[in-house]
Every structure is written in structure tokens, then in C-alpha cells.
Design a protein around this motif. Structure first.
Motif, PDB file in Angstrom:
ATOM      1  N   CYS A   1       0.844  -1.191   0.000  1.00 50.19           N
ATOM      2  CA  CYS A   1       0.000   0.000   0.000  1.00 50.19           C
ATOM      3  C   CYS A   1       0.883   1.246   0.000  1.00 50.19           C
TER       4      CYS A   1
ATOM      5  N   CYS B   1       3.885  -2.796   8.287  1.00 51.89           N
ATOM      6  CA  CYS B   1       3.044  -1.695   7.796  1.00 51.89           C
ATOM      7  C   CYS B   1       1.844  -1.505   8.719  1.00 51.89           C
TER       8      CYS B   1
ATOM      9  N   CYS C   1      -1.490  -2.362   6.248  1.00 49.04           N
ATOM     10  CA  CYS C   1      -1.808  -3.559   5.467  1.00 49.04           C
ATOM     11  C   CYS C   1      -1.167  -4.847   5.958  1.00 49.04           C
TER      12      CYS C   1
ATOM     13  N   ARG D   1       1.463   3.315   2.326  1.00 50.77           N
ATOM     14  CA  ARG D   1       2.318   3.369   3.526  1.00 50.77           C
ATOM     15  C   ARG D   1       3.510   2.429   3.446  1.00 50.77           C
ATOM     16  N   CYS D   2       3.381   1.324   2.713  1.00 49.08           N
ATOM     17  CA  CYS D   2       4.531   0.432   2.530  1.00 49.08           C
ATOM     18  C   CYS D   2       5.637   1.176   1.777  1.00 49.08           C
TER      19      CYS D   2
HETATM   20 ZN   LIG Z   1       1.099  -1.248   3.636  1.00 43.31          ZN
END
Ligand SMILES: [Zn+2]
Ligand SMILES: [Zn+2]
Lengths: 287, 102, 287, 102
Positions: free
Chosen positions: A176, A254, A257, A178-179
Motif C-alpha cells: 500500500c 506496515c 496492510c 504506507r509500505c
Molecule cells: Zn502497507
């Protein structure tokens, strides 16, 4: 309207015939397009071309989220609005034109700013999300909401003469936002198209690419086996080029996710997660 | 003192703080241990950056600042060991700002 | 209309501000755009996006050559036409929309098929030619006419999920279409989008790229020193990619552009050069 | 009998007559003189093409038919000697149909 089969009228066969004969899409892909529900967030430099080609292709339902109004300074790149619609809501201006391009597409407009309080209610009506927005604040909110709703995000961006494209949360196993970006950039490092400038065709090209990635997602071209996390980078100068980089998978830690994800729907809707604070505010004194 | 030849690219507008040059041929000097990504990043900040006051645009807390993606031979550096990656002659190192405009 | 300087009104500064701040274009590039005259041949899958972004960018005069009418089967990819304009001339349909997008652009339509008898008279009013057409017959005619008129050609093409882009006769020193293709392909090997099918965003992306190449030509980004003959190849699948190949320069024995060129304006206008015969006719019995 | 390893690509729809595969790893056998592009083209037509009746789509008058561009390591083969180019291990040979659609 002459119905040819359970799926399409004669008029639809005529309209989509040239793309149905393309092996990569086919009639089966066209059927999937007809039942697909796609949400486009932002009807600006990316959203305009993406919407034009998604509506043209015959996506069953298109949602458009944008609370902004058309401004003269948009028109060099936001080519589905027009001079007579300056001052109108972009989502309504877009709908007006797209409905003329393809009356078979159902279009729903959301003349709101995407917020913690409304993102889930909107996203739950769709299968694919296109992030055509302009700030990290919204990009994190879109990614978190989509991940929690189990939806893939086609994410595009651009500035000046360059652009970037990725698919996030593919099949609920891909990385995602944020990853890729566990920590937001310092706010002073963030430049929007309005501030930094952009060439119309450069951002337009990324929007067109987003439409094709969406067709691929909907028609099943990407599978759990063949999908590899990627970031494609476009440069308009000196020679127009695309570079595709192999990206990380999901980060083990993360917050959105991973198995250890701590972010919940409630934390978002309640405002406990404050994206504006997370991304910080621009401190103009520093510049 | 040996040196290793590398290709370094700055995309996404990051070339603005490196003399507006997108592709640099870098000869990275080192002694003893083969150099790592962290050594290259320090070298770029100290010797290639045009103006020292742009340091914070490239560096934060001793490594590349959030919002800059680093690619080692077209692959996310997270898959290659990040700062600890041992450079090899001919490597292509790409730094690109994340773009947010839409 | 408040005139700000010798070139632009306040309204134009507002309209083009976001692209003028891009270093690669700048105010000087915007001024050149305003005085530029660009001819787009074909208002179809390539021409529609090219025209949208060229009109948006503020090209002073746009010419559109197309004698075809809008058909339902065009609309998935020819996104500046619309359902209500089915049956209208494409060049007029395009003009209607483009004029709404940007009233500052002068648009001239040519509802004719480009022929030996009219190509020179049309081309002589323009500085850059966009080849957005569909058959080798027209592509040779465009290249020969442009070469004899001393004009560069931005040449795009596409089919199914792929596309190609090049600049011909750059600065009257770059290779022309005949340099690349001294002999035409056998007619049975030629497939149009109508016959072979095409995905809207795939051909659309090439059209957008053509617009940017035109901005580069007009603004002077390409110079005699930095221009190298190229062919850029786009693939939509499996990953969207662009490859740029280094191409030959002018062929020493090119019939159109070399020192030994034998083709003259008179040979074309008189019909002595018969492009249809040169390219041959499709013999459907062979298939 | 030696052999030379090459990468061969078919673009612009030309993969349709080569088993719908865009990228082929080819091991081209030869004896004596190092092989030339003309040898590769014959090998592709004789051993890689799916169906012999497609021969005329690829070959005309003993070489690649008009309307197919040939690139040797991303460069127009006209600049590299065309049929006479001497192949080297690792070369990337690209064949692409000219597209005409618009
Ligand atoms: Zn993520
Ligand atoms: Zn020539």
C-alpha cells in the motif's frame, strides 16, 4: 434498442466493437467493464484524461469525487472542462461531458472533499479506486481506506514534466502507499501542480496510463501470479521515456496492510488518525 | 585509495539541487572495505550537491529523507539492503522525489 | 480584456500560468506557441487527444484535416467527439469542442480527404504537421509534401495495444518517412484500427505524446545539435513501456529528401506520383 | 558446431507469427565464421516461426520484408550493416512491424 445477447445491445456492440476485437480485452473483458464500478478521486489533470478513456471504454459505473470548481488556470491540462463551465463544480462539469460521450455509463458525483468521515461510505460502492489527487494527506487517506475496504488503488501523480504510476493493495496482497512511504515527506518538500507548474500532456499521459491500468485490473489481466509491485516513472524531457522499477512488497510492519496492522476503520472515521497532523503543515518561514 | 565507477540519476525534480544534471558519472573513492550506499549518499551530499543549504532536501537523520525513493539497478533499495548495500562497479543508482501533483 | 504586455492579456496569463512556470517551456515558449500554426491531419484516435492538449496549451492556430464523419464505433477512443455528434464531420465536431475549451485558439477545418491535389495548398499555411492518419498511402503523401514544403512532421501510429512515434524531416536535415520506409509494406500486411481493433488509452497515449513533441518543436527544445532521429515504441502490455530506438539519418539516395531527390511538387500535384499504386491495393483473395 | 546466445524480440504484432511470444532466448548454432544477421533471420524463419505459411509476412526477397524495422541493440540495423552485421553473444535483436493505424 435491439438486445443482441444477455449482456449487450446492438448499439453497444457497435460502440465497443473496435476494442472487443483486441485479444487482451476481448468480449469477456468488455462484459467485466460493463459491471465494473470505478471511483475517480480528483477531476483535474490526471482525472480528466482517465475519466475520458474510462467512460469511452464503457465502465458500467463511474464515481467522481471533487469539491473544487473549474478555474481558467486548469484548462490547459484539465481538458474535459471548458471555458463556459468556469466556476462550476468539476465533478458536475465532468459528468456533463462524459454523459454526452457515452450515455451507457452511469455517473455518480460526490461534490465533497474526501475526508475521514466520508471515505468509507463512498469507497464501499466501488471496486477500483483511482487516486488523481494532489496532496500526501489525501493519498494516505485513500490508501488506508482502500486497504481496509479491500480495494486496489491505481495511483498516479505528476509535476512539471514528469509523472509516476503505481498500483497499490493489489488483490489485498500488494503493498500500500504506507509500505512505499511509511513516513510522509517534510511538508515543505511537497509541491502541487498549482504551485510548481505542469505541462498538460505530461500529466495527461499519466492519466491515460491510469485508465489502461484500470482496464487491466477490471479485465483480469493482472493475477496473483503475474503481478509484481512496480513504480513506473515518466519523463517528458529530453526524450519521452518510461522506466519501471521493481518495488518492495508489503512491509512486515506496515500500519495499514500488514498482519501487524494497527489502523482500523474506527480510528479513521473518528478522526483519531489525523492525516493533516501526520503530514505536517507547510511552514512558509523556512523557505 | 581505490575508486569505483557508478551511474547516479536524479529524477522527479531532484536534479535541481545537483546542478540540474539528471545523469551523473560518479567515481567514488574508497580505501579498505568496498563502499556502501551510505558512503555514496554522503559523497553526493558533500561533493556533488550544488549548494550546501539544500542538504535537508536530500538528507534527514543521516540517510535519504522520506519522500525520496532510492533504486539500485532499477530495484527498490529496500530489497537490496538499503544503506548497507555494497556497491559494485557499473551500478546504476536512481534517486527520485515522490511526486504528489495531480 | 486587460493587456498585460505586447503578447498576452491578463486572461491568457491566468490560463497558461501553470505551464509557463515550467522551466522547459517558460514564457518564451508560450509566446512561440501563440504564434505557432499547427496542422493536425486526422481527428481520430490520435488526433483527438493531440488536439485537446494542443488547444489547451494555447497554440495560436490549429488546422484540422478530416473528411470523415463521427461514427458510434469511434467514440471509445475518439474522446473529443460525442454521441450527439454522430454523423457530423469530425473536423467540425472537434472544432466545436476545442473552441469551447480554449476560445483563444484559431481553428480552421478542412473537410476534405488529403490528396495530391490539395496537400501543398493546405500545408503552406502551417509550421508543424501532425500525421494522425491511418494508411501508408496518406503517410507517404504527408511526408513528401512536408519535406518539399520544408516542414517537420510529428508522426504517430497505433494498433491494438501498441504505438509508435517519430519526428520526420526535422529542420530539413532529419530523415523523412521514405528514408525509414523506402519500399511500402505489402498491402495485405497493413491493418487499420477499424480492422485490427485498438484500445482507447493505448492510441490515446500516443496522441498525447504527439502533443508534447509538438510543444517541444515549437518551443525550440530540439536543436540541430541535440536532435537525433528516433522511433519511440509504446507497448500497453504486459507493463506499459516506452522504448526509444536510434534511427538512421537521411538516406543518401532518398527520393524525397536527399541531394539526389527526384520527387518534385509538380510530380505530386499532377498525379504523376500515384501513392495508391505505389502502396498497392489489398488483394483480399490472398488471405 | 558452436552456438551464440541472443535475445530476439517481436513487437508491433509480429509476435503473432512466433507463437505469440514477444521475447525469445535464441541459441543460434554455427560453424566456422561467426554468424551474421542474415543467418539469424533464416533461423527465425525456418525454426522459430510457428507456421510456414506465414513466411511471406516476415521474409521477402531473401531478407526482412518492407514495413518491418530491425533494431540491433536498440539501433536501426541500417547503421550496423543490416544483413551483414556479425552477431555477438548477448545482442538484442528487435523486429517490429510498422504500425499504420491512427
Ligand atoms: Zn502497507
Ligand atoms: Zn528521405
Amino acid at each position: 434498442e435491439t438486445q443482441v445477447d444477455a449482456f449487450f445491445t446492438l448499439e453497444e456492440y457497435l460502440r465497443y466493437g473496435r476494442q472487443m476485437t483486441v485479444r487482451e480485452l476481448g468480449i469477456s473483458g468488455q462484459r467485466k467493464l460493463k459491471t465494473a464500478r470505478v471511483l475517480v478521486i480528483g477531476a483535474g489533470g490526471l482525472g480528466c484524461p482517465a475519466l475520458l478513456y474510462l467512460a469511452g471504454a464503457g465502465v458500467g459505473k463511474l464515481g467522481i469525487v471533487d469539491n473544487d470548481v473549474v478555474d481558467t488556470s486548469n484548462l490547459h491540462r484539465q481538458v474535459l472542462h471548458s471555458t463556459e463551465r468556469v466556476g462550476q463544480l468539476k465533478c458536475e462539469s465532468a459528468k456533463t461531458y462524459l454523459q454526452k460521450l457515452n450515455p451507457f455509463v452511469e455517473i455518480e458525483t460526490y461534490p465533497v472533499r474526501l475526508l475521514n468521515s466520508n471515505s468509507f461510505a463512498i469507497f464501499r460502492n466501488y471496486e477500483v479506486i483511482l487516486d488523481c489527487t494532489d496532496t500526501p494527506i489525501t493519498r494516505y487517506l485513500i490508501s488506508d481506506t482502500a486497504t481496509l475496504c479491500g480495494l486496489p488503488v491505481v495511483s498516479g501523480s505528476g509535476l512539471r514534466t514528469e509523472g509516476q504510476l503505481s498500483i497499490l493493495n493489489f488483490n489485498n496482497t500488494g503493498p500500500c502507499y504506507r509500505c512505499f512511504y511509511p513516513r510522509p515527506p517534510p511538508p515543505n518538500a511537497v509541491t502541487s501542480c498549482s504551485d510548481g507548474g505542469v505541462l498538460g500532456p505530461a500529466i495527461g499521459l499519466v492519466g491515460v496510463m491510469m485508465a489502461l491500468e484500470t482496464l487491466k485490473l477490471v479485465s483480469g489481466a493482472y493475477t496473483q501470479d503475474n503481478f509484481k509491485p512496480f513504480l513506473t516513472v515518466y519523463a517528458g524531457y529530453p526524450t519521452q521515456s518510461l522506466r519501471t522499477f521493481n518495488m518492495r512488497g508489503r512491509k512486515a510492519d506496515c500500519k495499514a496492510c500488514s498482519l501487524q496492522a494497527s489502523i482500523t476503520e474506527k480510528m479513521i472515521t473518528s478522526g483519531e488518525i489525523n492525516y493533516t497532523e501526520f503530514c505536517g503543515r507547510v511552514n512558509y518561514n523556512v523557505l | 585509495m581505490s575508486s569505483i565507477k557508478l551511474k547516479v540519476e536524479f529524477l522527479g525534480g531532484l536534479d535541481a539541487i545537483f546542478n540540474h544534471v539528471r545523469e551523473h558519472k560518479i567515481s567514488l573513492p574508497y580505501s579498505g572495505e568496498p563502499p556502501k550506499m551510505s558512503d555514496l549518499i554522503r559523497h553526493l551530499a558533500d561533493n556533488v550537491m550544488t549548494d550546501k543549504k539544500d542538504h535537508h532536501i536530500f538528507i534527514e537523520d543521516g540517510s535519504v529523507r522520506p519522500g525520496i525513493l532510492v533504486l539500485i539497478n532499477d530495484t527498490d533499495w529496500e530489497l537490496e539492503g538499503e544503506d548497507e548495500y555494497e556497491l559494485e562497479a557499473g551500478d546504476v543508482l536512481t534517486f527520485t522525489s515522490t511526486l504528489h501533483g495531480g
